[in-house]
Design an enzyme around this catalytic site. Structure first.
Site, PDB file in Angstrom:
ATOM      1  N   MET A  32     -18.002   2.663 -26.334  1.00 32.13           N
ATOM      2  CA  MET A  32     -17.960   3.841 -27.200  1.00 32.13           C
ATOM      3  C   MET A  32     -18.066   5.123 -26.372  1.00 32.13           C
ATOM      4  O   MET A  32     -18.373   6.198 -26.900  1.00 32.13           O
ATOM      5  CB  MET A  32     -19.080   3.775 -28.249  1.00 32.13           C
ATOM      6  N   LEU A  35     -20.194   7.097 -20.756  1.00 29.12           N
ATOM      7  CA  LEU A  35     -20.360   5.945 -19.865  1.00 29.12           C
ATOM      8  C   LEU A  35     -21.490   6.125 -18.849  1.00 29.12           C
ATOM      9  O   LEU A  35     -21.659   7.195 -18.271  1.00 29.12           O
ATOM     10  CB  LEU A  35     -19.049   5.668 -19.135  1.00 29.12           C
ATOM     11  N   HIS A  39     -22.189   0.371 -18.447  1.00 30.48           N
ATOM     12  CA  HIS A  39     -20.760   0.213 -18.744  1.00 30.48           C
ATOM     13  C   HIS A  39     -19.972  -0.068 -17.456  1.00 30.48           C
ATOM     14  O   HIS A  39     -19.094  -0.926 -17.426  1.00 30.48           O
ATOM     15  CB  HIS A  39     -20.185   1.502 -19.341  1.00 30.48           C
ATOM     16  N   GLN A  63     -18.793   0.514 -37.657  1.00 31.24           N
ATOM     17  CA  GLN A  63     -20.048  -0.127 -37.267  1.00 31.24           C
ATOM     18  C   GLN A  63     -21.264   0.777 -37.437  1.00 31.24           C
ATOM     19  O   GLN A  63     -22.370   0.403 -37.072  1.00 31.24           O
ATOM     20  CB  GLN A  63     -19.956  -0.693 -35.847  1.00 31.24           C
ATOM     21  N   GLY A 149     -22.213  -6.442 -22.628  1.00 31.06           N
ATOM     22  CA  GLY A 149     -23.537  -6.411 -22.006  1.00 31.06           C
ATOM     23  C   GLY A 149     -24.550  -7.250 -22.783  1.00 31.06           C
ATOM     24  O   GLY A 149     -24.572  -7.235 -24.012  1.00 31.06           O
ATOM     25  N   LYS A 151     -27.490  -6.569 -23.048  1.00 28.04           N
ATOM     26  CA  LYS A 151     -28.400  -5.651 -23.734  1.00 28.04           C
ATOM     27  C   LYS A 151     -28.206  -5.784 -25.238  1.00 28.04           C
ATOM     28  O   LYS A 151     -29.149  -5.728 -26.009  1.00 28.04           O
ATOM     29  CB  LYS A 151     -28.128  -4.210 -23.299  1.00 28.04           C
ATOM     30  N   ASP A 152     -26.955  -5.963 -25.629  1.00 24.84           N
ATOM     31  CA  ASP A 152     -26.633  -6.196 -27.050  1.00 24.84           C
ATOM     32  C   ASP A 152     -26.430  -7.702 -27.238  1.00 24.84           C
ATOM     33  O   ASP A 152     -25.317  -8.170 -27.487  1.00 24.84           O
ATOM     34  CB  ASP A 152     -25.389  -5.398 -27.420  1.00 24.84           C
ATOM     35  N   MET A 186     -30.320   1.053 -19.721  1.00 25.58           N
ATOM     36  CA  MET A 186     -29.417   2.214 -19.847  1.00 25.58           C
ATOM     37  C   MET A 186     -28.728   2.166 -21.196  1.00 25.58           C
ATOM     38  O   MET A 186     -28.330   1.096 -21.663  1.00 25.58           O
ATOM     39  CB  MET A 186     -28.383   2.199 -18.730  1.00 25.58           C
ATOM     40  N   ARG A 189     -27.571   6.297 -25.954  1.00 24.63           N
ATOM     41  CA  ARG A 189     -28.518   6.909 -26.893  1.00 24.63           C
ATOM     42  C   ARG A 189     -29.774   7.440 -26.208  1.00 24.63           C
ATOM     43  O   ARG A 189     -30.514   8.209 -26.820  1.00 24.63           O
ATOM     44  CB  ARG A 189     -28.901   5.915 -27.998  1.00 24.63           C
TER      45      ARG A 189
HETATM   46  P1  AMP Z   1     -21.497   0.853 -26.104  1.00 30.64           P
HETATM   47  O1  AMP Z   1     -20.690   1.941 -25.495  1.00 30.64           O
HETATM   48  O2  AMP Z   1     -22.942   1.185 -26.288  1.00 30.64           O
HETATM   49  O3  AMP Z   1     -20.848   0.261 -27.329  1.00 30.64           O
HETATM   50  O4  AMP Z   1     -21.502  -0.316 -25.045  1.00 30.64           O
HETATM   51  C1  AMP Z   1     -20.300  -0.866 -24.556  1.00 30.64           C
HETATM   52  C2  AMP Z   1     -20.597  -2.126 -23.781  1.00 30.64           C
HETATM   53  O5  AMP Z   1     -21.474  -1.827 -22.699  1.00 30.64           O
HETATM   54  C3  AMP Z   1     -21.301  -3.184 -24.643  1.00 30.64           C
HETATM   55  O6  AMP Z   1     -20.792  -4.459 -24.302  1.00 30.64           O
HETATM   56  C4  AMP Z   1     -22.727  -3.027 -24.234  1.00 30.64           C
HETATM   57  O7  AMP Z   1     -23.470  -4.211 -24.403  1.00 30.64           O
HETATM   58  C5  AMP Z   1     -22.580  -2.694 -22.758  1.00 30.64           C
HETATM   59  N1  AMP Z   1     -23.795  -2.028 -22.267  1.00 30.64           N
HETATM   60  C6  AMP Z   1     -24.412  -0.935 -22.802  1.00 30.64           C
HETATM   61  N2  AMP Z   1     -25.531  -0.644 -22.127  1.00 30.64           N
HETATM   62  C7  AMP Z   1     -25.631  -1.575 -21.134  1.00 30.64           C
HETATM   63  C8  AMP Z   1     -26.569  -1.821 -20.083  1.00 30.64           C
HETATM   64  N3  AMP Z   1     -27.648  -1.043 -19.922  1.00 30.64           N
HETATM   65  N4  AMP Z   1     -26.356  -2.856 -19.259  1.00 30.64           N
HETATM   66  C9  AMP Z   1     -25.256  -3.651 -19.415  1.00 30.64           C
HETATM   67  N5  AMP Z   1     -24.341  -3.480 -20.390  1.00 30.64           N
HETATM   68  C10 AMP Z   1     -24.509  -2.456 -21.222  1.00 30.64           C
END
Ligand code: AMP
Length: 284
Positions: A32, A35, A39, A63, A149, A151-152, A186, A189
Site C-alpha cells: 500500500m 515503503l 517492504h 480492506q 510479510g 508481520k501480517d 516496521m 502506520r
Molecule cells: P502494507 O503496505 O502494509 O500492505 O504491506 C505490504 C506487504 O509488506 C505485506 O505483505 C506486509 O506484510 C509486508 N510488511 C509490512 N511491514 C513489514 C515488516 N515490518 N516486515 C516484513 N514485511 C512487512
C-alpha cells in the site's frame, strides 16, 4: 531497462505477456506504499528469486472499514518510486481505485471462518477486501511467486488458503518481520505516532517476546503467557486498548489450550487512534 510505471491491468498484462510466453518467472510484491525496509526486504527476495519483479502500490478501499484510516493513509510516492527503481523492480503497478473497482463492482472472495478470528474480529470486512484485491492482482500479474510479510501472519494464512483452494499456480512466500532497533515491527502506520507514543509502542513486541521465551522454557502455559502479556502491556499508560493478545494455534488461529512446541503469540493494540499489530511464532 528502467522501471515501468503502469496504471491499468490491461497495460500490465500486455507488458508481461511476452515475458511469460518466454517462460520468465514473475515475482509479485503487493503493497500500500509508504515503503519502508520491511517492504524492501520482500522486494529484494523477489528480485533475487525471479526473472522479473512486479511491485504494486494500491491503498485498497475494500480492506478498510468505516471510520478507519483510508483517507489519511500515509503516501510518499516519489520516495517509493526511487526505492523500487533502485531495488531493481521491473514494473510498478499503481492503479486508481476506479481502475480496480469499476461502478457496480460486486464480486468478493470470501475465505470463511479464519477471516473472523484475531484481526477479523475487529475488522469484519478487512480480509474479504484483502482476499479480493490479492486475487485480482494474481489474475493480472500471473506471478510464479508472491511475497508477503509474516508481520501480517493472518494475511499470509488467508492468501495461502486462497491460492490452494482456488488452484492458483503461485507460490505464496512468507518473509520474516523487519524491525526497528527497539524491536517495534516496521509499519507505515508507525508514522502516525507522536514521539511519546512511539517510545511506548515497543511494549507489544517486548511482551510477545517475553511470553515466547517463558513458553519455550516451560515456565508458563498459554493461558499464563496471555496474562503475562496483558499485564506488561497494560502497565504502559499510553496504550489505550488491547484488542486481542494471546497464544494461538499457528494453523487454525484458535486459542492454544496446551503448548506442545508450536505457538503463535499475537496481539493488536491501539495507541490513540493508531492500531498496531505484531506476532512471534514459536516453532516446534
Ligand atoms: P502494507 O503496505 O502494509 O500492505 O504491506 C505490504 C506487504 O509488506 C505485506 O505483505 C506486509 O506484510 C509486508 N510488511 C509490512 N511491514 C513489514 C515488516 N515490518 N516486515 C516484513 N514485511 C512487512
Amino acid at each position: 531497462m528502467g522501471m515501468e510505471v503502469l496504471r491499468s491491468p490491461k497495460m500490465v498484462r500486455e507488458a508481461l505477456f511476452p515475458q511469460l510466453m518466454r517462460g520468465r518467472s514473475v515475482g509479485l510484491v503487493p503493497t500500500m506504499g509508504a515503503l519502508h525496509n520491511g517492504h524492501m526486504a520482500l522486494v529484494r527476495d523477489s528480485v533475487m528469486e525471479n526473472d522479473l519483479t512486479v511491485a504494486s502500490i494500491f491503498v485498497n478501499p475494500a480492506q478498510f472499514g468505516p471510520g478507519e484510516d483510508l483517507d489519511n493513509y500515509p503516501r510518499d510516492t516519489d520516495s517509493d518510486l526511487s526505492k523500487l527503481r533502485e531495488a531493481g523492480v521491473d514494473i510498478l503497478f499503481m492503479p486508481s481505485a476506479s481502475e480496480m473497482y469499476d461502478q457496480g463492482f460486486s464480486t468478493f472472495v470470501d475465505v470463511g471462518p479464519i477471516t473472523a478470528k484475531l484481526c477479523g474480529a475487529f475488522r469484519p470486512t478487512h480480509f474479504r477486501g484483502v482476499a479480493t484485491v490479492v486475487t485480482k492482482l494474481f489474475n493480472i500479474v500471473s506471478p510464479a511467486r508472491a511475497y508477503f510479510g509474516q508481520k501480517d501472519y493472518q494475511q499470509v494464512l488467508v492468501i495461502r488458503k486462497i491460492a490452494r483452494e482456488l488452484n492458483m499456480p503461485v507460490d505464496v512466500v512468507g518473509c520474516p518481520t523487519i524491525r526497528e532497533s527497539d524491536g517495534i515491527a516496521m509499519s507505515s502506520r508507525n508514522a502516525y505516532l507522536s514521539e511519546a507514543q512511539r517510545s511506548a509502542a515497543p511494549v507489544l513486541y517486548r511482551a510477545l517476546s517475553a511470553a515466547a521465551e517463558a513458553l519455550k522454557g516451560g515456565d508458563t502455559s498459554p493461558q499464563g503467557a496471555r496474562v503475562m502479556m496483558e499485564d506488561m502491556i497494560k502497565a504502559e499508560s499510553l496504550i489505550d486498548e488491547v484488542q486481542y493478545i494471546g497464544c494461538y494455534d499457528p494453523d487454525t488461529l484458535d486459542w492454544l489450550e496446551e503448548f506442545s512446541g508450536g505457538a503463535l503469540l499475537a496481539g493488536a493494540i491501539k495507541i490513540g487512534r493508531t492500531r498496531l499489530i505484531d506476532n512471534v511464532l514459536v516453532v516446534s
